[in-house]
Design an enzyme around this catalytic site. Structure first.
Site: not given
Lengths: 596, 596
Positions: B439-440
């Site tokens: 998620e980054g």
């Protein structure tokens, strides 16, 4: 990807920081100058890079296995160990009298770093053998030395250290293994030892276990522990291998990492007693261990440097190849190799600065050991011995703590690929995690630093080092440039923090031991940061003076020193604040255990 | 050992810090007061503790396996998922119109923390399903919502997010998956997606893949990406399951951790094209993703809190039982439980302080989301939305970074046993390591914090929060006692550091983007430390006022806040020094790549 030993960097540290030229003036080390160092390092790099490094991932994928009381080592390990022995790599630092090469510890340290970086699980076996050799050199009889040392130094047999028992880990006072005397002067050993690294394997003909145990009439606690040689196979008077001794491997552990290295549970005496010989005097086992322990702890600290460098090399290699995202400064409209992104530089810079700082401190520590052993003047020997002993817990504690962070950053540089085992970054993260635990946890190192190394001499050695740091701060003042400015400012601040904390420890350790020991690991980290920062400052000064000789190498060194000053040294102040504000009669220290 | 949800602590945070009573005054949340929260939390704790927690180690030992294109989930997972669905746990935060319970995010956050703490690998499946539900709520047609949402919210089907491709990770501009239009309005999807969490499994009847892809005439880069629903099995108009779609799992990854969670490589369109439906407008896929991304990133941040707490609980439990060494203050002559040793207190204190600080910030962030969505006044909604969006990258980045450190300390508390897989501490260390990546990565969060969240509004939101911190510093001044003194001093310093850095970022991001972005992760960490410290200060104030109601609970809270002030907040100054002294045209940032 393989491992390429950073020979140029190692030689820089040996020459400019560890003073290899001075060591080559010590009696017996006359041949061990920079040229010798280079020749040895080149050969070592070749062996480690070609033979051991490629086996590292294999050993992780195919761990050593336990089958019917025996351990089968990982594929290729047995052959590699044969090459290791035949190449004479076990003998590097050992006396010529037992067929060793008797090289200085500072050169041996560079070789050992390569061994551990290329294959830490493998290198643990010779590392433990070194420990057994040291123990016998320190306390063995002439006969014991004559029988065991040539075999161990030749890599025909290997050695182990049997300290830990299920109830006795950090606390060796709790050891229960029993040694009952026989009429012939030998002993029958009974007990269970756990966490025995390479305690059973198939790489050598015999395994020489050095075992801590109690004789029946021994005093309680640590003063009643003796040291015994208990070989896997009995050894005849002529040195030949005899029948099987009564020591059995009953299982090996399923570990987070260093999976090729079998961690054995050894059972002594299930069939009437394992026959052992006393080493040195009775009840002095722990003292002998302590003599060796400096070497063993230093070696583990070096493992931290080694695995950090391996993780760094892997991360750099990925960062050069992986293309992702456009530059933040808009200088290209296409995605670029991630090594050009500022945060990747920050991560690689952190990995590199921590690793180089730790390497420098380790090699300098090794040089103090060389001076302590060989300096012609006893005052100088004592001086260097004291500094060596002060630095050992810091090298052990700090290099291993940072190795976990560095390995973790290595995973991070890889992004999602870092989490996939095939990439290899995760293995370093798993392998490194043992280093702050074995040979004494970081807390044990920190206790040693506070108690035996700082308080016992009233801070004498600590303050000597602080004074030397101050001299380096002064020297930095004579140079211009941003790297020097930043280093001077942050090293000066670090030096002040270290001094404040040393004074705090001295002032409070008697009255408020709980408060001081709650700050012991932060003190160790602070000392590590400031002492490594000091070495980076010395490296900076050396590099600035030689910049024109090799501009690319030295400008990278200067950049790394600057990075250390900016990102690492400032943490000293934070640690100082935590340590000096902690009191034993408040906060977290007075909660009852149910409140956790 | 099992997991016991810290209900009392969670309710304290919800009531005293997140303002659950205020949230219960929002339209539609009238029933969601502290009593409801308690009831929901008690039920959730029961399910998570009894059903999911015992499967956590099992899932690690017996990972999901890939056999002939199918994934068999870990033993017990299928049954547990059935219980999860039947208990209504997928529906907690979703609209009543689709059979959801429509509880506030703040309460849902506590439930989600329990899910992840008890079994993170399991909980990833519902977490991704939440993401798919959000996407359809944001951009789906009424028909899509009607068909998919009830099934997903009931836990009959699960959802996935298909973003990453081999060449496109952090950089989604590089996505190549193709969507060719059919005459009937559907699309044929062709391409390879990697790292698809729970992308294939046997726990539910159907899997609803949400896939980013490009239509033939789409613009290049991120502006040409559209979002598609591509179910594993086609779905008939009446919502019933049809034939198999042309999406195949070709392998799953061999990962460091979260091994029960299958990470799939999905191949779309090998047999003529996987049939997909466009979600929302063409070429707006990334915008929809960004809307959901706040929720997804927040959820991962919460995983950090969760695994940190689980690691803490395990470490406390071991520290209470393991007996080793006498106390350093000489108060006993026998070995004691290690929880009484000062350094173990320091480790547990660090774990606890970091975890509680991160939990508080996460729940407060969730409360801002609730206010942003339901506050009757639009000005207030915008205000809370802006704060929520500012805090999300910090919750994601900081909570996950600290979770690795906390899990590592959890191993350390266990000593040698921590390195043995059976103990369980190592699993948390392995599991946690993914959190700063997916998620980054932390760098992506930090870029978001610098670019979209700080620079874009000229530091407006950042400075609002800094002002609020200043008010808390003032409030601390009205109270006496060492905890208040330390917190006031270090929070005030942290607030100044944060302000300095925000101003530094604003002043330099245009002119020296490389320098500023090299400091972006340190800025994120600084913000995390100061904002969590602020929450601990608020907790300290609340606890002091209520101390007599439950002295043991509140004195522990005060001790933890004090510890945070002493050990964590001082790091802000070190980060400030690194950030403000970094310039893009010097040092590590200008080395050429061969110099690394």
């Amino acid at each position: 990807m393989s491992y390429v030993a950073p020979i140029k960097e190692m030689l820089f540290v040996l020459k400019e920081l560890a003073g290899i030229d001075e060591i080559a003036r010590l009696p017996g080390f006359e041949d061990a100058d920079a040229d010798t160092a280079r020749a040895v390092l080149v050969e070592s790099a070749k062996f480690c890079g070609e033979v051991l490094a490629p086996l590292n991932a294999e050993g992780d994928k195919y761990p050593s296995v336990f089958i019917d009381g025996q351990v089968r080592s990982s594929p290729g390990f047995k052959e590699a160990f044969r090459e290791f022995a035949e190449g004479g790599w076990q003998s590097v630092q050992h006396p010529t009298g037992y067929d060793g090469q008797d090289l200085p510890k500072s050169i041996g340290t560079a070789c050992a770093e390569m061994l551990h970086a290329s294959n830490m699980a493998f290198a643990l076996c010779p590392m433990l053998t070194d420990g057994a050799i040291e123990a016998l050199l320190v306390a063995g009889t002439d006969q014991q030395k004559k029988i065991y040392l040539p075999k161990l130094i030749a890599g025909e047999w290997t050695g182990t250290m049997n300290l830990t028992e299920p109830q006795a880990g950090s606390d060796l006072a709790l050891i229960r293994t029993r040694a009952d005397p026989n009429d012939d002067g030998t002993y029958r050993i009974f007990g269970t030892k756990i966490f025995i690294t390479w305690g059973e394997h198939d790489m050598a003909d015999n395994i020489v276990h050095l075992v801590l145990a109690r004789t029946p009439d021994a005093p309680e606690g640590v003063k009643g522990i003796s040291l015994f040689i208990v070989p896997k196979y009995h050894v005849n008077a002529d040195g030949s291998k005899g029948a099987r001794n009564d020591v059995q491997c009953v299982s090996i552990e399923h570990k987070l990492g260093i999976k090729a290295s079998p961690t054995a549970v050894l059972q002594f005496g299930d069939r009437g007693g394992a026959i052992g010989e006393l080493v040195g005097e009775m009840n002095r086992g722990l003292q002998y261990m302590f003599i060796m322990m400096n070497a063993a702890r230093f070696a583990v600290g070096l493992q931290g440097v080694a695995i950090a460098d391996r993780a760094y090399q892997l991360a750099v290699s990925y960062a050069r190849e992986r293309v992702q995202s456009r530059p933040v400064d808009g200088t290209a409209s296409e995605a670029i190799a991630i090594i050009h992104h500022p945060d990747v530089r920050r991560m690689l810079g952190t990995m590199r600065a921590l690793t180089e700082g730790a390497r420098a401190l380790a090699y300098v520590t090794a040089a103090h050991c060389d001076m302590a052993q060989r300096h012609p003047e006893s005052v100088a020997r004592l001086h260097h011995q004291a500094i060596y002993e002060f630095l050992v817990p810091i090298v052990k504690g700090w290099s291993t703590e940072l190795s976990i962070d560095v390995a973790s950053l290595g995973v991070q540089v890889h992004g999602g690929m870092g989490y996939i085992e095939e990439t290899g970054a995760a293995q370093h993260y798993r392998d490194a995690r043992i280093l702050t635990i074995y040979e004494g946890t970081t807390a044990i190192q920190a206790n040693d630093l506070v108690g035996r190394k700082t308080a016992r001499d009233g801070g004498l050695v600590a303050k000597k080092l602080i004074q030397e740091i101050a001299l380096t701060v002064e020297a930095l003042g004579s140079q211009d440039g941003v790297a020097f400015d930043l280093m001077r400012r942050h090293l000066a601040q670090g030096q002040r923090s270290l001094e404040t904390v040393v004074n705090h420890v001295l002032a409070n350790v008697q009255e408020d031991p709980n408060g001081v020991f709650a700050g012991s690991v932060p003190y160790l980290k602070l000392a590590g940061i400031v002492l490594c920062g000091w070495q980076m400052a010395r490296a900076l000064l050396a590099a600035a003076g030689k910049r024109n000789e090799d501009p690319r190498f030295y400008s990278a060194k200067i950049a790394t020193a600057q990075f250390f000053a900016q990102h690492v040294l400032p943490q000293a102040v934070a640690l100082e604040a935590a340590i000096t504000s902690t009191k034993g009669d408040e906060g977290m220290l007075v909660l009852d255990e149910a409140q956790f």
